[in-house]
Design an enzyme around this catalytic site. Structure first.
Site, mmCIF file in Angstrom:
data_model
loop_
_atom_site.group_PDB
_atom_site.id
_atom_site.type_symbol
_atom_site.label_atom_id
_atom_site.label_comp_id
_atom_site.label_asym_id
_atom_site.label_seq_id
_atom_site.Cartn_x
_atom_site.Cartn_y
_atom_site.Cartn_z
ATOM 1 N N ILE A 248 0.830 -1.205 0.000
ATOM 2 C CA ILE A 248 0.000 0.000 0.000
ATOM 3 C C ILE A 248 0.859 1.247 0.000
ATOM 4 O O ILE A 248 0.576 2.218 -0.704
ATOM 5 C CB ILE A 248 -0.946 -0.005 1.218
ATOM 6 C CG1 ILE A 248 -1.885 -1.214 1.148
ATOM 7 C CG2 ILE A 248 -1.749 1.289 1.281
ATOM 8 C CD1 ILE A 248 -2.740 -1.401 2.394
ATOM 9 N N GLY B 182 6.298 4.499 4.907
ATOM 10 C CA GLY B 182 6.356 5.637 5.804
ATOM 11 C C GLY B 182 7.555 5.541 6.713
ATOM 12 O O GLY B 182 8.309 4.558 6.692
ATOM 13 N N LYS C 261 1.181 -3.012 8.987
ATOM 14 C CA LYS C 261 2.336 -2.123 9.067
ATOM 15 C C LYS C 261 3.495 -2.916 9.661
ATOM 16 O O LYS C 261 3.382 -3.486 10.754
ATOM 17 C CB LYS C 261 2.036 -0.899 9.928
ATOM 18 C CG LYS C 261 3.226 0.066 10.020
ATOM 19 C CD LYS C 261 2.902 1.306 10.815
ATOM 20 C CE LYS C 261 2.023 2.256 10.054
ATOM 21 N NZ LYS C 261 2.717 2.854 8.880
ATOM 22 N N ASP D 38 0.563 13.731 12.656
ATOM 23 C CA ASP D 38 0.939 13.608 11.235
ATOM 24 C C ASP D 38 -0.288 13.537 10.333
ATOM 25 O O ASP D 38 -0.343 12.731 9.412
ATOM 26 C CB ASP D 38 1.815 12.364 11.040
ATOM 27 C CG ASP D 38 2.540 12.382 9.690
ATOM 28 O OD1 ASP D 38 2.710 13.469 9.121
ATOM 29 O OD2 ASP D 38 2.924 11.299 9.213
#
Length: 332
Positions: A79, A82, A102, A195
């Site tokens: 996806i 980061g 993640k 963020d």
């Protein structure tokens, strides 16, 4: 004939078996007028067509990759990337549920970082709101530590604007109000997202919005983790509140309101408030300059709507809209 690297990798990965591979080969030979050897490209395309592989998996297999699992999850695609790791789309091998995973990058797999990551997992699991991406699971497989969250079909706000163009006032207000509801919930628990930006605001095909990437909100020791990672783990310069450039520890709910205001600006103009220049120039602009008037980019915006954006993006947090609840009230 010897099997190619792609075929060997596909079989070694467990994604397909000899029967699926042979069936795909037969279909290709029956549809071809020549007896030429089957290419990896055509074989991969046929396996994708039959639903045995995703395009992302096929590309990795052609590189010789054979590992596509994390615990009980099969990785079907990537996806994004980061500061806190890579994000993958995956499917639970038994339940068949699609999720997002993640994965903590190797450079952050130190004891202090893993301890902080564990705190993040526990905190994320405690958050339950319809406008926040839910946490489902967490685990450790081989050298990878990972967090499993809800997979939201649709696109993030950045991709939505790039695909459809700038949003109407009504559409943008609806999405931002939903995000503000989730944000209010986070703030009530003494947390700050840190963020917020268009890529962290997911919008389903039905228009339901959810805030993702709560990593910085839950990270207990951002400064220590940044030092471990050899990289600053702060927000995007395009959407970061000006007071935090001077003092990252000054983060407060009003800082998220500023970032949400920048995101609203982007939604209705198709541009970040300060789109050009280096990161240092963007920082200076956030601290000292005003963005281009949004009506210059979208003449359909009314005065009241422009005022809300301006009040969310006040450089002085004392003059800024102070809470997510006030954002909702103003937009509605």
């Amino acid at each position: 004939m010897a099997e190619s690297l792609f075929q060997r990798s596909a079989l070694a990965s467990g994604l397909i078996g000899q029967q699926e591979l042979a069936h795909a080969k037969d279909l290709l030979r029956n549809s071809s007028d020549t007896q030429a050897p089957l290419s990896d490209k055509s074989l991969a395309e046929k396996l994708i067509e039959l639903g045995h592989l995703t395009a992302w998996q096929a590309a990795r297999l052609r590189e010789g990759r054979t590992t596509f699992t994390l615990g009980p999850y099969c990785i079907v695609g990537k996806i994004g990337e980061g500061a806190l790791g890579s994000l993958y789309k995956a499917e639970h091998s038994v339940m068949g549920r699609m999720v997002a995973i993640k994965v903590l990058p190797p450079k952050l797999s130190t004891p202090p970082a893993i301890a902080s990551f564990t705190e993040l997992v526990r905190l994320h699991a405690s958050l339950e709101h319809k406008h926040l991406v839910r946490a489902y699971d967490a685990g450790h497989d081989r050298n990878a530590h990972f967090l499993v969250t809800e997979y939201v079909p649709g696109v993030d706000l950045r991709r939505l604007v790039r695909k459809q163009g700038k949003l109407t006032m009504q559409a943008a207000a609806d999405i931002i109000c939903q995000a503000a509801e989730g944000l209010a919930y986070v703030h009530e628990r003494g947390l700050v997202h840190r963020d917020l930006k268009p890529t962290n605001l997911l919008v389903s095909d039905e228009g339901h919005a959810k805030i993702s990437d709560l990593g910085l909100a839950g990270w207990a020791n951002v400064a220590e983790l940044a030092e471990t990672a050899d990289a600053p783990l702060t927000g995007s310069p395009d959407y970061f509140a000006p007071e935090l450039f001077l003092d990252p520890d000054a983060v407060q709910p009003a800082s998220d309101v500023y970032s949400l205001g920048c995101t609203l600006y982007y939604a209705v103009t198709g541009k970040a408030p300060f789109p050009g220049g280096t990161a240092a120039e963007k920082i200076q602009a956030h601290r000292e300059k005003l963005p281009l008037h949004p009506r210059r980019l979208n003449p359909e915006l009314c005065d009241e709507f422009v005022e809300v954006i301006a009040d969310m993006m006040e450089k002085d947090p004392q003059l800024r809209i102070r809470s997510a609840q006030e954002v909702i009230a103003r937009l509605r």
